[in-house]
Design a protein around this motif. Structure first.
Motif, PDB file in Angstrom:
ATOM      1  N   ASP A  18       0.996  -1.572  -0.093  1.00 22.48           N
ATOM      2  CA  ASP A  18      -0.012   0.022  -0.012  1.00 22.48           C
ATOM      3  C   ASP A  18       0.932   1.312  -0.006  1.00 22.48           C
ATOM      4  OD1 ASP A  18      -2.558  -0.690   2.215  1.00 22.48           O
ATOM      5  OD2 ASP A  18      -1.953  -1.406  -0.190  1.00 22.48           O
ATOM      6  N   MET A  19       1.897   1.045   1.060  1.00 26.15           N
ATOM      7  CA  MET A  19       2.871   2.277   1.200  1.00 26.15           C
ATOM      8  C   MET A  19       3.724   2.859   0.052  1.00 26.15           C
ATOM      9  SD  MET A  19       1.246   4.115   3.730  1.00 26.15           S
ATOM     10  CE  MET A  19      -0.036   3.734   4.191  1.00 26.15           C
ATOM     11  N   CYS A  20       4.297   1.737  -0.756  1.00 28.57           N
ATOM     12  CA  CYS A  20       5.414   1.752  -1.539  1.00 28.57           C
ATOM     13  C   CYS A  20       5.263   3.194  -2.068  1.00 28.57           C
ATOM     14  CB  CYS A  20       6.061   0.652  -2.307  1.00 28.57           C
ATOM     15  SG  CYS A  20       7.693   0.728  -2.733  1.00 28.57           S
ATOM     16  N   PRO A  21       6.240   4.639  -2.622  1.00 27.71           N
ATOM     17  CA  PRO A  21       6.178   5.042  -3.761  1.00 27.71           C
ATOM     18  C   PRO A  21       6.578   4.815  -4.719  1.00 27.71           C
ATOM     19  CG  PRO A  21       7.974   5.551  -2.118  1.00 27.71           C
ATOM     20  CD  PRO A  21       7.380   4.170  -1.821  1.00 27.71           C
ATOM     21  N   GLN A  22       7.696   3.391  -5.000  1.00 30.63           N
ATOM     22  CA  GLN A  22       7.676   3.228  -5.866  1.00 30.63           C
ATOM     23  C   GLN A  22       7.222   1.414  -6.831  1.00 30.63           C
ATOM     24  OE1 GLN A  22       9.614   6.008  -6.677  1.00 30.63           O
ATOM     25  NE2 GLN A  22      10.383   4.657  -8.384  1.00 30.63           N
ATOM     26  N   ASP A  23       6.018   1.431  -6.055  1.00 28.77           N
ATOM     27  CA  ASP A  23       5.202   0.363  -6.572  1.00 28.77           C
ATOM     28  C   ASP A  23       6.050  -0.561  -6.902  1.00 28.77           C
ATOM     29  OD1 ASP A  23       2.405  -0.094  -8.653  1.00 28.77           O
ATOM     30  OD2 ASP A  23       2.776  -0.463  -7.296  1.00 28.77           O
ATOM     31  N   TYR A  37      10.257  -5.753  -8.809  1.00 32.41           N
ATOM     32  CA  TYR A  37      10.945  -5.293  -9.583  1.00 32.41           C
ATOM     33  C   TYR A  37      11.946  -4.060  -8.235  1.00 32.41           C
ATOM     34  CZ  TYR A  37       6.880  -4.730 -12.045  1.00 32.41           C
ATOM     35  OH  TYR A  37       6.357  -5.235 -13.076  1.00 32.41           O
ATOM     36  N   ALA A  46      10.119   2.620   3.531  1.00 30.21           N
ATOM     37  CA  ALA A  46       8.611   3.360   3.931  1.00 30.21           C
ATOM     38  C   ALA A  46       7.625   2.326   4.344  1.00 30.21           C
ATOM     39  CB  ALA A  46       7.771   3.755   3.219  1.00 30.21           C
TER      40      ALA A  46
ATOM     41  N   SER B  42       1.669   7.620  -6.172  1.00 28.43           N
ATOM     42  CA  SER B  42       1.808   6.850  -6.275  1.00 28.43           C
ATOM     43  C   SER B  42       0.528   6.391  -4.694  1.00 28.43           C
ATOM     44  CB  SER B  42       2.757   6.844  -5.350  1.00 28.43           C
ATOM     45  OG  SER B  42       4.120   7.301  -5.956  1.00 28.43           O
ATOM     46  N   ASN B  43       0.974   6.648  -3.197  1.00 26.56           N
ATOM     47  CA  ASN B  43       0.311   6.891  -2.504  1.00 26.56           C
ATOM     48  C   ASN B  43       0.770   8.303  -1.356  1.00 26.56           C
ATOM     49  OD1 ASN B  43      -1.614   6.942   0.098  1.00 26.56           O
ATOM     50  ND2 ASN B  43      -1.227   4.372   0.321  1.00 26.56           N
ATOM     51  N   GLU B  45       0.304   8.957   1.883  1.00 29.03           N
ATOM     52  CA  GLU B  45       0.679   9.312   2.405  1.00 29.03           C
ATOM     53  C   GLU B  45       1.767   8.402   2.350  1.00 29.03           C
ATOM     54  OE1 GLU B  45      -1.648   6.648   6.111  1.00 29.03           O
ATOM     55  OE2 GLU B  45      -2.640   5.757   4.171  1.00 29.03           O
ATOM     56  N   ARG B  46       3.057   8.079   1.897  1.00 33.32           N
ATOM     57  CA  ARG B  46       4.284   8.278   1.574  1.00 33.32           C
ATOM     58  C   ARG B  46       4.621   8.644   0.282  1.00 33.32           C
ATOM     59  NH1 ARG B  46       6.284   8.221   7.199  1.00 33.32           N
ATOM     60  NH2 ARG B  46       4.928   6.670   8.165  1.00 33.32           N
ATOM     61  N   ARG B 163      -2.572   5.939  -6.783  1.00 30.42           N
ATOM     62  CA  ARG B 163      -1.720   5.177  -7.684  1.00 30.42           C
ATOM     63  C   ARG B 163      -2.654   5.237  -9.313  1.00 30.42           C
ATOM     64  NH1 ARG B 163       2.149   2.568  -5.103  1.00 30.42           N
ATOM     65  NH2 ARG B 163       1.710   2.828  -3.461  1.00 30.42           N
ATOM     66  N   ARG B 185      -2.106   0.585 -11.180  1.00 26.95           N
ATOM     67  CA  ARG B 185      -2.218  -0.464 -11.002  1.00 26.95           C
ATOM     68  C   ARG B 185      -2.776  -1.069 -11.933  1.00 26.95           C
ATOM     69  NH1 ARG B 185      -0.737  -0.215  -5.014  1.00 26.95           N
ATOM     70  NH2 ARG B 185       0.981  -0.384  -4.290  1.00 26.95           N
ATOM     71  N   ALA B 223       9.945   8.903  -8.662  1.00 28.51           N
ATOM     72  CA  ALA B 223       8.872   8.318  -8.725  1.00 28.51           C
ATOM     73  C   ALA B 223       7.988   9.709  -9.780  1.00 28.51           C
ATOM     74  CB  ALA B 223       7.437   8.580  -7.907  1.00 28.51           C
ATOM     75  N   HIS B 499       2.259  -1.534 -14.785  1.00 27.00           N
ATOM     76  CA  HIS B 499       3.492  -1.054 -14.453  1.00 27.00           C
ATOM     77  C   HIS B 499       4.459   0.179 -15.402  1.00 27.00           C
ATOM     78  CE1 HIS B 499       7.126  -1.111 -10.572  1.00 27.00           C
ATOM     79  NE2 HIS B 499       7.669  -0.820 -11.509  1.00 27.00           N
TER      80      HIS B 499
END
Lengths: 97, 565
Positions: A18-23, A37, A46, B42-43, B45-46, B163, B185, B223, B499
């Motif tokens: 949920d949190m990862c800024p780099q997905d 990845y 994070a 992204s999210n 929150e971070r 996202r 996503r 990002a 992605h």
């Protein structure tokens, strides 16, 4: 793989995903997240911070490791720093090329 | 043409980018309007530069600064002259300096800890010297600032579309009509119809080769790929000063890139800078609360790069100094700075101890932000040249070193301004063309054996690093433009999933930013203090170029315009 998830601690909440800024994670419900990845990890931490059960740690690839060098170790509580400061000329900008 | 699942959203205000500026904009707008959507790649929150924290914010602290004999106007003038060398949006920097303290009180109201019993200063603030000649940089518990702000965004009824990467703006009848983007996503195309848009997608990173050779080992978030600037340029918005660049971006710990301003910044009061001969080239700032020294305590007359070039490298940050209280303070500040707690986590694992080890420093890749501050030209309300489109934070052009307070204050202002703009519109425009985005993404999606986005990423970084840094000139910039044109014509990117599609779309935006940067380089025929060097025009030319150099798309042409600050 940069984030390493402890399989015994992980309870598959998906917070790291949920949190990862780099997905960089993959996640399916009730499964331990995968690091899909690893090359795209920013090492922000994070996932380490936000995991509710502290199941995540980061691994540094070799080329990202800090090569240690002995510090000069100023004695705590002394004014050695002051002495050094007085010996130096002051100017505003320090990191200009 | 493959089918893209298209999702339509309608709102009064669409905020693009959920970093500090975007979140503050959404919070303020949400207090004034019930129809706000915050979109984040992204999210929130971070996400952004402060994903895992910021430990510092500058402001004007009336009680402390008055005791130093520094007025608000003094601070503003210090920023205009010392930091920006006069080239700055004066109305906005005054607004930032005047209201940053109010935004600090906001953060406190949101539940963040800003005051400390061990501070002897009025307000119990932990203040340090950083950018200005007075003691006005606040250190605070900022590690989870994004989580706190996102909670406040949601509390005000703002919808969060996370996202989703915004790629283009919708324009109708000469004003903004919304934004369109790709789900990173879900792979859907999200169309946001809006009366007003705030662009706050931050600075363009990943343009240059990193010193470590690892694309994602960067100080600033990888990002952020200039998506906002590219989208705005394509929509005909005027961007200024994109040719300005900080070289090197900053200095950081070598190999493991971190921020924090080693050995100053978060590493006060313990850090000193030393060279390969153990000579002090940057002395220590004294303990908070006991500082009696001169107003500019940083450094000696030696610079890091100067020492390297003189053969006295390597350069180190030695944080072994100070009392236990100093060490605790430093440890705390680092833990709250972006990626700082991760620095502690990694150092612990790999046996690095600041009391025992000094940390080698190395220059970082160039940055088009902070001192450089390229982006859309904005007025005193944060509105860009496109009616209904506002910009805030690092996204906005012409406000060097606005950094954290700039993001918080401009976000707040843009939120108010955008809501006011939306109020005078009777309906949400439903028009707007995004054919070029559809073309690009459809081709990428359907390509069976496409080129990997990583090839384009390397190509772009080679072009920018080779032609825009050490050997920069008008002819080299033209070669840069021709090279990017070659890439555009010859790349056949393919994506196997959303992605990878996101990365392909990032390449489109990086190329756009690169072209803008090179065009600006050719047009600005001078060199200017630190932020712009051309080998073929080595002198500063204030008569012709003491200006914001704007460029915008008019049909197929790029039009330049100079603006006096």
């Amino acid at each position: 793989m940069p984030p390493i998830i402890d399989q015994d601690l992980c309870h598959c909440c998906g917070t790291c995903y949920d949190m990862c800024p780099q997905d960089i994670f993959g996640f399916r419900e009730d499964e331990i997240p995968t690091v899909d990845y690893p090359d795209e990890c920013w090492y922000c931490g994070a996932c380490v911070l936000d995991c509710p059960v502290d199941a995540v740690r980061l691994r540094l690839p070799l080329q990202m490791r800090i090569v240690p060098s002995s510090a000069n170790y100023g004695e705590p509580g002394t004014d050695e720093a002051d002495a050094l400061r007085k010996a130096a000329a002051f100017s505003r900008s320090v990191t200009e090329p | 043409m493959p089918e893209f699942n298209i999702v339509e959203h309608t709102c009064d205000l669409c905020v693009v980018g959920g970093g500090l500026a975007g979140c503050m904009a959404a919070i303020r707008a949400g207090e004034l309007n019930e129809s706000v959507i915050l979109v984040d790649k992204s999210n929130p929150e971070r996400s952004g530069c402060t994903a895992t924290g910021t430990d510092h914010i500058w402001a004007y602290f009336p009680e402390i600064q008055k005791a130093e004999g520094v007025s608000l106007d003094d601070l503003v003038e210090d920023h205009i002259q010392s930091l920006a060398k006069g080239l700055i949006n004066k109305e906005i920097i005054h607004y930032i300096a005047a209201t940053a303290y109010d935004r600090i009180l906001d953060l406190e109201r949101f539940g963040m800890k800003m005051r400390y019993a061990d501070s002897t200063l009025p307000g119990n603030f932990r203040l340090q010297y950083q950018l200005h000649s007075c003691r006005n940089t606040l250190h605070f518990d900022g590690r989870d600032v994004k989580r706190v702000l996102t909670e406040q965004v949601r509390k005000r009824g703002v919808k969060v579309a996370d996202r989703v990467m915004i790629n283009d703006l919708l324009v109708h009848d000469g004003q903004v009509a919304g934004a369109v983007g790709y789900g990173t996503r879900d792979g859907k195309l999200h169309v946001f119809h809006a009366k007003a848009v705030i662009m706050a997608a931050g600075r363009p990173n990943r343009l240059y080769k990193t010193f470590s050779g690892l694309v994602f080992n960067t100080r600033m978030p990888p990002a952020l790929t200039g998506d906002g600037k590219a989208a705005m340029f394509r929509a005909g918005v005027e961007l200024i000063n994109m040719e300005f660049v900080s070289i090197p971006g900053r200095w950081s710990s070598k190999n493991l890139v971190r921020g924090g301003g080693l050995p100053g910044g978060s590493y006060q009061p313990c850090g000193i800078g030393v060279n390969g001969l153990d000579e002090v080239i940057r002395p220590r700032n004294h303990e908070m609360g006991r500082w009696q020294g001169p107003a500019t305590p940083f450094g000696t007359d030696k610079t890091f790069m100067g020492e390297l070039k003189a053969g006295r490298g390597p350069i180190y940050a030695d944080m072994s100094w100070g009392s236990q209280q100093d060490q605790t303070y430093m440890h705390w500040a680092i833990a709250n700075e972006g990626s700082g707690s991760c620095f502690h986590h990694l150092n612990q694992q790999y046996g690095i101890d600041f009391r025992k080890h000094k940390i080698e420093l190395w220059p970082l890749e160039p940055e088009h932000s902070a001192a450089a501050a390229g982006g859309p030209i904005i007025d005193g309300k944060c509105q860009t040249s496109l009616p209904g489109l506002f910009a805030a934070g690092d996204e906005a052009g012409g406000v060097p070193q606005s950094v954290v307070p700039g993001a918080l204050t401009m976000g707040h202002l843009a939120g108010e301004s955008a809501v006011a703009f939306a109020k005078q519109m009777t309906h949400v425009p439903q028009d707007g063309n995004f054919d070029t985005l559809l073309d690009f993404s459809s081709q990428v999606k359907t390509r069976a054996h496409g080129d990997a986005w990583q090839e384009a990423q390397s190509f772009i970084q080679n072009v920018m690093s080779d032609y825009n840094i050490a050997y920069r000139s008008g002819t080299m910039a033209q070669r840069g433009i021709d090279s990017l044109a070659y890439l555009k014509q010859n790349m056949r990117l393919g994506a196997a999933n959303p992605h990878e599609m996101t990365h392909c779309l990032e390449m489109r935006n990086l190329i756009e930013c690169g072209e803008i940067i090179f065009r600006g380089t050719i047009e600005r025929r001078e060199s200017r203090f630190r932020i712009f060097t051309r080998l073929d025009c080595p002198e500063r030319d204030d008569a012709n170029f003491f200006c914001f150099l704007g460029q915008r798309l008019e049909g197929e042409r790029v039009v330049f315009q100079k603006h006096t600050p």
